[in-house]
Scaffold this active site. Sequence first.
Site: not given
Ligand code: NAD
Length: 419
Positions: A107
């Site tokens: 990471k």
């Molecule tokens: P992203 O930035 O696209 O979306 C995150 C969302 O959460 C947004 O709507 C944002 O406004 C909201 N958010 C951020 N901080 C917040 C808070 N304090 N309270 C409420 N809402 C909040 O990110 P993502 O890629 O969708 O990732 C989201 C989660 O999923 C993370 O934990 C990431 O590590 C995990 N994840 C992502 C992927 C991927 O392929 N994108 C894969 C595995 C895990």
Amino acid sequence: MALYHSPLYKDALAQLEEAASVMKADPNIIDRLKKPKRAIQVSVPIRLDDGTVKTFEGYRVQHNLTLGPGKGGIRYHPDVDLSETTALAMLMTFKCALVGLPLGGAKGGVKVNPNELSRQELQGLTRRFALEIGPFVGPDKDIPAPDIGTDRQTMAWFMDTYSQIHGYASHGVVTGKPISVGGSLGREEATGRGVAYCINFAYDRMDKTIDNNTTIAIHGFGKVGMPAAVDLAEQGAKIVAVSDVSGAVYDPDGLDVLKLINWVKGRKLLKDYHGVEHITNDELLELDVDVLIPAAIDGVITKKNMKNIKARLVAEGANGPLTKEAVEYLSEKDVFIIPDILCNAGGVIVSYFEWVQGLAHFFWDIDQINKTLHNILKNAFAEVVKKSVHYKVDMKKAAMIAALAKLEAAMKLRGLFPG
Ligand code: NAD
């Protein structure tokens, strides 16, 4: 010590120790897995648009590379630090092992608020970060991907910087790239699609079917939350609430998911969306719905609110959205929890397909991608259920045990160098 302070790292360690004690894993192996193989801290100086130079802190952590090259996202967020990055790298080790990928756990991230930088500044940041961690990444070493605050464009800049340095177009150095520079069909939707597949597997196990009476709330309407909402709404479910960092929107009759996606993709906040009820993020988590998908950030369901959770199925779309205490409490109450390392593994699975396609210079069609993703997740889900029944533990512990069993076997076979 800088490495150990974050709640996510403490939680990851506790999960590891608990799984090890249930399956009676070799303590030498567990001792090795508690710390990362390699953790790199870099300085990332960039020239801002006003001509001044600002230096940001960046990290790349490779937790374990026994099964293959490192794999894991790059996060741009003000809370990024060594401890959180290490915890997330550790979760990647277990995620890759659980779903059977020939990849290790890594990471990275930069401590920055990307919303405060212009496009040009973000490009400068990404290129300099790619240069600084360059000696440690590569198609055979460690393959980054997008995470919070980064996207396809970030990966295109990263791939270009690496390719410029090496003198050829390297398709295998990062995943989550745009299709035109070697990305994979289905990668963008993969994590959310995997979440939707896992919810279906869980529903099968609970002898239920998703239909137009199924209500779903999604905390975090981002790269994970949006495609999960699309797939589940297509199956007839009512997406009654979704949220972003500004707040949540709610409609008990079901929201118009595609309209909301257009709103968010227009870089608008949900708090400004009209024609629906507005609630807080905390209220969303406590809604009386069938399925809750926490898909934003870690540590949102804790000792403080776990008793108010009403959903019967919680799908961990984000990494570590439930604390250990919350998982144990809710599992006791017979809430079905789909653990993060299984639930959101769709992203890394299709990233693996993208890496394979990039190395082979041969690209698959979307049916092959979705079918293979479905099969891998279905088998992993079945394996976690099997471990849960065998060891009489909740799904979260079972996922960790299943992952650890594979990792332990591989680490023992490879042995200790130099011996
Ligand atoms: P992203 O930035 O696209 O979306 C995150 C969302 O959460 C947004 O709507 C944002 O406004 C909201 N958010 C951020 N901080 C917040 C808070 N304090 N309270 C409420 N809402 C909040 O990110 P993502 O890629 O969708 O990732 C989201 C989660 O999923 C993370 O934990 C990431 O590590 C995990 N994840 C992502 C992927 C991927 O392929 N994108 C894969 C595995 C895990």
